[in-house]
Design an enzyme around this catalytic site. Sequence first.
Site, PDB file in Angstrom:
ATOM      1  CE  LYS A  50     114.272  31.871 -57.926  1.00  0.00           C
ATOM      2  NZ  LYS A  50     114.218  32.907 -58.993  1.00  0.00           N
TER       3      LYS A  50
ATOM      4  CE  LYS B 114     109.800  39.144 -58.666  1.00  0.00           C
ATOM      5  NZ  LYS B 114     110.678  39.174 -59.844  1.00  0.00           N
TER       6      LYS B 114
ATOM      7  NE  ARG C 169     121.167  36.450 -59.943  1.00  0.00           N
ATOM      8  CZ  ARG C 169     121.086  37.234 -61.015  1.00  0.00           C
ATOM      9  NH1 ARG C 169     122.117  38.004 -61.347  1.00  0.00           N
ATOM     10  NH2 ARG C 169     119.996  37.257 -61.750  1.00  0.00           N
TER      11      ARG C 169
END
Length: 484
Positions: free
Chosen positions: A254, A266, A340
């Site tokens: 990643k 965030k 993901r």
Amino acid sequence: MRKSADVASVKADLLVVCLPGPPGDLTGAVADVDAALGGRVRAAVADGEIDGKAGAATRFHSGSALAAPRVAVVGVGEGSAEDWRSAGGGVASLTSRVATKVVAIVPPADAGTAEVGAFVEGLGTGVYRFDRFTTSSDAPAPPERLYVHSAAVRTADLKRADRVVDAVNGARDLSNTPANHLTPTDLADHAKALADGIAGLSVTVLGPSKLEKLGAGGLLGVARGSDEPARMIVMRYRPSSPARPGEVLGLVGKAVTFDTGGISIKPSNGMEEMKMDMGGGAAVIEATALIAALGLPVEIISVVPATENMPSGRAVKPGDVLTALNGKTIEVINTDAEGRLILADALTHAAREGATRLIDFATLTGAIVVALGEVYAGLFGSDDEWTRLVREAADSSGDLAWPMPLHARYAPLIASQVADLSNSSNKRQAGAVYAAQFLREFTEGVPWCHVDVAGTAMVSGKGTGFGVRLILAVAERLAEPAPL
């Protein structure tokens, strides 16, 4: 490297001798040093000041008793590779306080390639500093040379250890570089530069148009919010005579070069550390080049999806549905579960391009940090034999990984009401597990391991290079012919 030496004649700024823990009678080089210093080492052992604990280093000034003006007695504990790495780190700490251009070590007679190589790794990674953007520093420069006085260690072994250090520190450099100086394109250029001159290693970079043709909707979806175009970095290493013909190690990493969380933004506190959300990709890139440079007979395909995750008018939104490279549809519940999404496409691409075994490395979940802290990465696997090999490699390399569960009963956590899968669950449970469960859907049935390095690849605001040594240890096992 020099093959042998009398400690009294070793020329260096710092002479290193080693002591097991708990220390017994002083023998070998440490006994010679003690004699030259009039019993000062023995007295420090008797007082408990020196206990042989791995990494504990005590410095003595030798005056005119030795050619080296300073001596370090460093503990090597029980003598494991990890103990010897700690010893190297302990010596590195000493050199950070006093200018030390040349270090020399006279290891015990029973210390071989593995032990001394681990010491070199510990010293080389211990003196690392990231000062690219610092205009001045009062800290002493790191050592320029290390001499090993041992008949048991070959020059080639030391060169291998040096290359490991360079790769680990290279991955740290990538992780520590600010996002405005390391875009997905910059990362791809770095991979291409690493491959220059290494026999059998090639790099192909897929941009948006090629990714569209592939149908890499996960990676393109995450990249939509950024002005920086996505890159899928594909590295191939084809040795002339692989040890296991037909087997191809697939590595996936990643590389979110900056992660704001996207629309699911965030908190601002600590967000600057999200330049390190590409630690898995950094490890894969550097390790692939390392394996090729060492000439290991293992065929490799490495796939690193690189992007930023930014909020904008074009950014993917919670509730959007993306179509991954394997055709599965994904409902985006949380845009901060972007890793993901990009790994999904990369895993499928690696499998379809010939990988017969897969490992991915990703700073994927905060949940794994809660579970395992900064010592162990989380290890998930679809195949017991393959997972066992990766676990053993982790133990031997010092990049530790702890097995975590996968089970069909976790599947409801990745179910969606409108698509094949969802990228996140509203249930606050088993976060690292269902992330791995999600990734498994894109592995094409190939034996696969997922290594969640969120707690180990970035520690105290700094990249660690975690994963480089683990990948090398896996490749070294595959460099041996398959058992009958």
